[in-house]
Motif scaffolding. Structure first.
Motif, PDB file in Angstrom:
ATOM      1  N   VAL A 191       0.899  -1.163  -0.083  1.00 32.48           N
ATOM      2  CA  VAL A 191       0.134  -0.255  -0.063  1.00 32.48           C
ATOM      3  C   VAL A 191       0.858   1.551  -0.328  1.00 32.48           C
ATOM      4  CG1 VAL A 191      -1.866   1.611   1.326  1.00 32.48           C
ATOM      5  CG2 VAL A 191      -1.641  -1.369   1.114  1.00 32.48           C
ATOM      6  N   PHE A 192       1.760   1.089   1.287  1.00 31.15           N
ATOM      7  CA  PHE A 192       2.596   2.044   0.776  1.00 31.15           C
ATOM      8  C   PHE A 192       3.391   2.401  -0.378  1.00 31.15           C
ATOM      9  CE2 PHE A 192       7.214   4.235   1.215  1.00 31.15           C
ATOM     10  CZ  PHE A 192       6.867   5.164   1.789  1.00 31.15           C
ATOM     11  N   LEU A 193       4.168   1.474  -1.402  1.00 34.21           N
ATOM     12  CA  LEU A 193       4.947   1.719  -2.405  1.00 34.21           C
ATOM     13  C   LEU A 193       4.033   2.365  -3.164  1.00 34.21           C
ATOM     14  CD1 LEU A 193       7.267  -1.209  -2.381  1.00 34.21           C
ATOM     15  CD2 LEU A 193       7.700   1.238  -1.787  1.00 34.21           C
ATOM     16  N   ASN A 194       2.556   0.991  -3.648  1.00 35.99           N
ATOM     17  CA  ASN A 194       1.638   2.109  -4.397  1.00 35.99           C
ATOM     18  C   ASN A 194       1.049   3.457  -4.176  1.00 35.99           C
ATOM     19  OD1 ASN A 194       0.417   0.851  -6.100  1.00 35.99           O
ATOM     20  ND2 ASN A 194      -0.442  -0.643  -4.521  1.00 35.99           N
ATOM     21  N   CYS A 195       0.893   3.662  -3.084  1.00 37.80           N
ATOM     22  CA  CYS A 195       0.684   5.285  -2.714  1.00 37.80           C
ATOM     23  C   CYS A 195       1.900   6.133  -2.955  1.00 37.80           C
ATOM     24  CB  CYS A 195       0.792   5.588  -1.250  1.00 37.80           C
ATOM     25  SG  CYS A 195      -1.361   4.783  -0.930  1.00 37.80           S
ATOM     26  N   ALA A 196       3.405   6.003  -2.436  1.00 34.56           N
ATOM     27  CA  ALA A 196       4.760   6.723  -2.185  1.00 34.56           C
ATOM     28  C   ALA A 196       4.509   6.920  -4.228  1.00 34.56           C
ATOM     29  CB  ALA A 196       5.477   5.573  -1.426  1.00 34.56           C
ATOM     30  N   LEU A 197       4.399   5.541  -5.240  1.00 33.78           N
ATOM     31  CA  LEU A 197       5.742   5.792  -6.484  1.00 33.78           C
ATOM     32  C   LEU A 197       4.335   5.532  -7.424  1.00 33.78           C
ATOM     33  CD1 LEU A 197       8.071   3.004  -4.801  1.00 33.78           C
ATOM     34  CD2 LEU A 197       8.656   5.603  -5.168  1.00 33.78           C
ATOM     35  N   SER A 198       4.972   5.925  -8.516  1.00 30.84           N
ATOM     36  CA  SER A 198       4.346   5.980  -9.765  1.00 30.84           C
ATOM     37  C   SER A 198       4.397   4.747  -9.846  1.00 30.84           C
ATOM     38  CB  SER A 198       4.558   6.988 -11.347  1.00 30.84           C
ATOM     39  OG  SER A 198       6.039   6.435 -11.545  1.00 30.84           O
ATOM     40  N   LYS A 199       3.219   4.366 -11.040  1.00 27.66           N
ATOM     41  CA  LYS A 199       3.144   3.271 -11.703  1.00 27.66           C
ATOM     42  C   LYS A 199       3.248   2.655 -12.309  1.00 27.66           C
ATOM     43  CE  LYS A 199      -1.254   1.291  -9.839  1.00 27.66           C
ATOM     44  NZ  LYS A 199      -1.797   0.488  -9.446  1.00 27.66           N
ATOM     45  N   ASP A 200       4.831   3.300 -13.271  1.00 23.63           N
ATOM     46  CA  ASP A 200       6.256   2.655 -13.717  1.00 23.63           C
ATOM     47  C   ASP A 200       7.431   2.526 -13.364  1.00 23.63           C
ATOM     48  OD1 ASP A 200       6.315   5.427 -13.142  1.00 23.63           O
ATOM     49  OD2 ASP A 200       7.403   6.091 -14.683  1.00 23.63           O
ATOM     50  N   ILE A 201       6.781   2.600 -11.808  1.00 27.17           N
ATOM     51  CA  ILE A 201       7.667   2.303 -10.300  1.00 27.17           C
ATOM     52  C   ILE A 201       7.684   1.174 -10.261  1.00 27.17           C
ATOM     53  CG2 ILE A 201       9.553   2.895  -8.675  1.00 27.17           C
ATOM     54  CD1 ILE A 201       9.287   5.640 -10.017  1.00 27.17           C
ATOM     55  N   TYR A 202       6.361   1.298  -9.771  1.00 26.40           N
ATOM     56  CA  TYR A 202       5.882   0.491  -8.791  1.00 26.40           C
ATOM     57  C   TYR A 202       4.148  -0.016  -8.873  1.00 26.40           C
ATOM     58  CZ  TYR A 202       4.330  -2.217  -4.664  1.00 26.40           C
ATOM     59  OH  TYR A 202       4.188  -3.937  -4.538  1.00 26.40           O
ATOM     60  N   ASN A 203       4.601  -1.340  -9.978  1.00 28.37           N
ATOM     61  CA  ASN A 203       3.688  -1.652 -10.320  1.00 28.37           C
ATOM     62  C   ASN A 203       3.462  -3.144 -10.691  1.00 28.37           C
ATOM     63  OD1 ASN A 203       0.642  -2.068 -12.081  1.00 28.37           O
ATOM     64  ND2 ASN A 203       1.935  -1.855 -13.668  1.00 28.37           N
ATOM     65  N   ASN A 204       2.750  -3.842  -8.629  1.00 27.28           N
ATOM     66  CA  ASN A 204       2.136  -5.147  -8.246  1.00 27.28           C
ATOM     67  C   ASN A 204       1.287  -5.226  -8.571  1.00 27.28           C
ATOM     68  OD1 ASN A 204       2.774  -7.644  -6.786  1.00 27.28           O
ATOM     69  ND2 ASN A 204       4.201  -6.647  -5.094  1.00 27.28           N
ATOM     70  N   ASP A 205       1.143  -6.038  -9.476  1.00 23.49           N
ATOM     71  CA  ASP A 205       0.046  -6.756  -9.726  1.00 23.49           C
ATOM     72  C   ASP A 205      -0.665  -8.128  -9.275  1.00 23.49           C
ATOM     73  OD1 ASP A 205      -2.984  -7.787 -10.508  1.00 23.49           O
ATOM     74  OD2 ASP A 205      -3.343  -7.265 -12.646  1.00 23.49           O
ATOM     75  N   ILE A 206      -1.057  -8.058  -7.841  1.00 24.63           N
ATOM     76  CA  ILE A 206      -0.881  -8.973  -7.268  1.00 24.63           C
ATOM     77  C   ILE A 206      -1.282 -10.797  -7.576  1.00 24.63           C
ATOM     78  CG2 ILE A 206       0.014  -8.842  -4.659  1.00 24.63           C
ATOM     79  CD1 ILE A 206      -2.534  -8.844  -3.959  1.00 24.63           C
ATOM     80  N   THR A 207      -2.310 -10.103  -8.380  1.00 23.00           N
ATOM     81  CA  THR A 207      -2.463 -11.246  -9.141  1.00 23.00           C
ATOM     82  C   THR A 207      -2.416 -12.245 -10.304  1.00 23.00           C
ATOM     83  OG1 THR A 207      -4.227 -10.198 -10.905  1.00 23.00           O
ATOM     84  CG2 THR A 207      -5.012 -10.148  -8.657  1.00 23.00           C
TER      85      THR A 207
END
Length: 216
Positions: A191-207
């Motif tokens: 959640v923190f990484l999703n909120c702090a970073l843009s999608k091109d840096i952190y894009n973790n689709d756990i599914t």
């Protein structure tokens, strides 16, 4: 381009990133429970520079503890009466690992997430440490077996991202050297990484991540 640059690993400690992160964090969706737990806990999420590298700090709980022994978690614990969630996070962080409140730049806290089989509510408190040194820590070995940090870059690497089921939920799992970060700690990290970073840096689709077996 400006927004994209602001939400980069290099700019994690900037005021723009802090404001953007906390705006998203406070509005992050939370699983609703039919009955709210009566016990509340605080978890400090320490964003640190370690030798100049933006990292998150984690603890390995001591084997002396009966209910969280050996678990990887953020510093924190039970919120007590007449104490704010931020005060609890700061107090227990200092008690457990010796990191003093004056070293912490508090960003704020997010929503409360259910944990430990939905028996508790855990509220993450985000804080930054401009430069973390070994001398800043004084670990209480009765509570904490080890303190370690993981570079943000490592957490953002898809090769280190997995998923696993816990209490019926599919949750993120992170691998960092010998450490496997899972459960609510991994979810708060996510959640923190999703909120702090843009999608091109952190894009973790756990599914879409490789599923591994995890234990509670």
């Amino acid at each position: 381009m400006c927004a994209k640059a602001a939400n980069s690993i290099e700019n994690l400690f900037s005021l723009a990133t802090r404001q953007h992160c906390m705006w998203k964090f406070k509005r992050y969706p939370v699983t609703s429970l039919s009955k709210l737990p009566s016990e509340n806990e605080a978890a400090l999420v320490p964003l640190c520079r370690v030798d100049g590298i933006p990292s998150l700090l984690y603890t390995v709980r001591s084997q002396h503890l009966w209910y969280t022994k050996g678990e990887i978690s953020f510093p924190g614990g039970k919120n007590i009466q007449d104490e704010t969630i931020i005060e609890t996070a700061c107090r227990l962080t200092e008690n457990d690992i010796g990191l003093k409140p004056e070293k912490l730049d508090i960003w704020g806290h997010g929503p409360s997430f259910p944990g430990r089989d939905n028996k508790i509510l855990v509220t993450p408190v985000i804080a930054s440490v401009e430069e973390l040194a070994d001398s800043d820590l004084n670990v209480d070995s009765k509570k904490v077996a080890e303190v370690f940090t993981v570079a943000i870059e490592v957490l953002c690497d898809p090769n280190n991202q997995f998923s696993g089921k816990s209490n019926g939920f599919l949750l993120p799992v992170f691998a960092a050297d010998k450490y496997i970060i899972k459960g609510l700690t991994a979810y708060i990290t996510h959640v923190f990484l999703n909120c702090a970073l843009s999608k091109d840096i952190y894009n973790n689709d756990i599914t879409k991540r490789k599923k591994i077996m995890i234990t509670s």
